[in-house]
Design a protein around this motif. Structure first.
Motif, PDB file in Angstrom:
ATOM      1  N   UNK A  18       0.845  -1.199   0.000  1.00 46.26           N
ATOM      2  CA  UNK A  18       0.000   0.000   0.000  1.00 46.26           C
ATOM      3  C   UNK A  18       0.883   1.253   0.000  1.00 46.26           C
ATOM      4  N   UNK A  19       1.963   1.214  -0.784  1.00 45.81           N
ATOM      5  CA  UNK A  19       2.908   2.342  -0.825  1.00 45.81           C
ATOM      6  C   UNK A  19       2.307   3.620  -1.400  1.00 45.81           C
ATOM      7  N   UNK A  20       1.225   3.491  -2.153  1.00 48.96           N
ATOM      8  CA  UNK A  20       0.561   4.675  -2.686  1.00 48.96           C
ATOM      9  C   UNK A  20       1.465   5.536  -3.542  1.00 48.96           C
ATOM     10  N   UNK A  21       1.506   6.841  -3.220  1.00 47.43           N
ATOM     11  CA  UNK A  21       2.230   7.796  -4.057  1.00 47.43           C
ATOM     12  C   UNK A  21       3.740   7.566  -4.077  1.00 47.43           C
ATOM     13  N   UNK A  31     -12.083   3.100  -7.393  1.00 49.27           N
ATOM     14  CA  UNK A  31     -12.942   2.870  -6.227  1.00 49.27           C
ATOM     15  C   UNK A  31     -12.158   2.648  -4.939  1.00 49.27           C
ATOM     16  N   UNK A  32     -11.043   1.938  -5.015  1.00 51.42           N
ATOM     17  CA  UNK A  32     -10.258   1.740  -3.798  1.00 51.42           C
ATOM     18  C   UNK A  32      -9.159   2.793  -3.754  1.00 51.42           C
ATOM     19  N   UNK A  33      -8.593   2.986  -2.567  1.00 52.42           N
ATOM     20  CA  UNK A  33      -7.590   4.040  -2.375  1.00 52.42           C
ATOM     21  C   UNK A  33      -6.418   3.900  -3.330  1.00 52.42           C
ATOM     22  N   UNK A  34      -5.890   2.663  -3.493  1.00 55.93           N
ATOM     23  CA  UNK A  34      -4.719   2.550  -4.354  1.00 55.93           C
ATOM     24  C   UNK A  34      -5.072   2.684  -5.829  1.00 55.93           C
ATOM     25  N   UNK A  35      -6.308   2.375  -6.224  1.00 53.23           N
ATOM     26  CA  UNK A  35      -6.718   2.610  -7.618  1.00 53.23           C
ATOM     27  C   UNK A  35      -6.713   4.109  -7.907  1.00 53.23           C
TER      28      UNK A  35
END
Length: 195
Positions: free
Chosen positions: A44-47, A90-94
Motif C-alpha cells: 500500500x505504498x501509494x504515491x 474505487x479503492x484508495x490505491x486505484x
C-alpha cells in the motif's frame, strides 16, 4: 532508465485484496528470469510508487480492479485506458495509481504502465488468504501476468512449484485462518497462575 518492474499492489489483510502481492511473490519464487526485470511488493505504498513510474521503461502492476464485471474476470489495462477510466477508481490505491499516471503524463519521459487486474470476490473481510474462487482464478492470473512480461522480451523459466498458500504463509505466517490451529485460543488456558 531501468528496464522493467513488476509491482504487486494491495492489502493482504483484506482477503482477495492481497492477490497482487501474492502473484508478484509467486512469480519471484517460482520463476527464473534474466537481468533487467525486477519484482517487488508494492503493498500500500501509494504515491511512493510514483518514483518507479519515472525510473523504469515498463511498469506492470498486479492488482485487483473495481470493474463492474463477473468476479474473477481478468483485465489488461494499459496507461491510456487507465487515464480514461474515471469510474474505475474505487479503492484508495486505484485512485492513487490513476492520479500518479496523470501527474507523470506531463513529463517528457515516464514508464509504459500496465495493470493486470482481477475482479475480486471479497475485499472487505479481515482475513489473510484468498476466497475459493480467487484460488481457482489464480493460475490464469499468473499466466496472464507471465504473458505480459514475456511480451516485453523476457524469458521466464519455471524453477519450482510453491503453492500460493505456501507463498502467503512464508510472507505472513497464516493462510485462511491456518494460524488458529497453531496458536491456542484463550479458552484453551484452563489453569490459573497464582501470584
Amino acid at each position: 532508465m531501468k528496464d522493467t518492474i513488476i509491482i504487486g499492489v494491495g492489502n493482504m489483510l483484506f482477503k482477495d485484496e492481497g492477490i497482487g502481492i501474492y502473484a508478484s511473490e509467486y512469480i519471484k519464487q517460482n520463476y527464473q528470469f534474466g537481468e533487467g526485470l525486477e519484482i517487488i511488493d508494492g503493498g500500500t505504498l501509494g504515491f511512493k510508487l510514483m518514483a518507479y513510474f519515472q525510473e523504469y521503461k515498463n511498469v506492470i502492476i498486479l492488482d485487483t480492479v473495481s470493474i463492474d464485471d463477473e468476479v474473477g474476470s481478468i483485465f489488461r489495462l494499459p496507461s491510456d485506458v487507465l487515464l480514461g477510466l474515471g469510474k474505475y477508481r474505487k479503492t484508495a490505491h486505484e485512485v492513487e495509481i490513476v492520479e500518479m499516471l496523470e501527474i507523470v503524463s506531463v513529463l517528457d519521459s515516464y514508464a509504459n504502465v500496465t495493470i493486470i487486474g482481477v475482479v475480486p470476490q471479497d475485499i472487505q473481510s479481515v482475513e489473510i488468504g484468498l476466497t475459493k474462487l480467487m484460488e481457482e482464478k489464480f493460475p490464469l492470473f499468473i499466466e496472464t501476468s507471465l504473458k505480459e512480461i514475456e511480451s516485453l522480451g523476457f524469458k521466464l523459466t519455471k524453477r519450482s512449484d510453491i503453492s500460493v498458500e505456501d507463498i502467503v504463509k512464508s510472507l505472513i505466517g497464516s493462510y485462511n485462518g491456518s494460524h488458529l490451529t497453531r496458536i491456542p485460543n484463550e479458552e484453551d488456558f484452563t489453569h490459573e497462575v497464582n501470584l
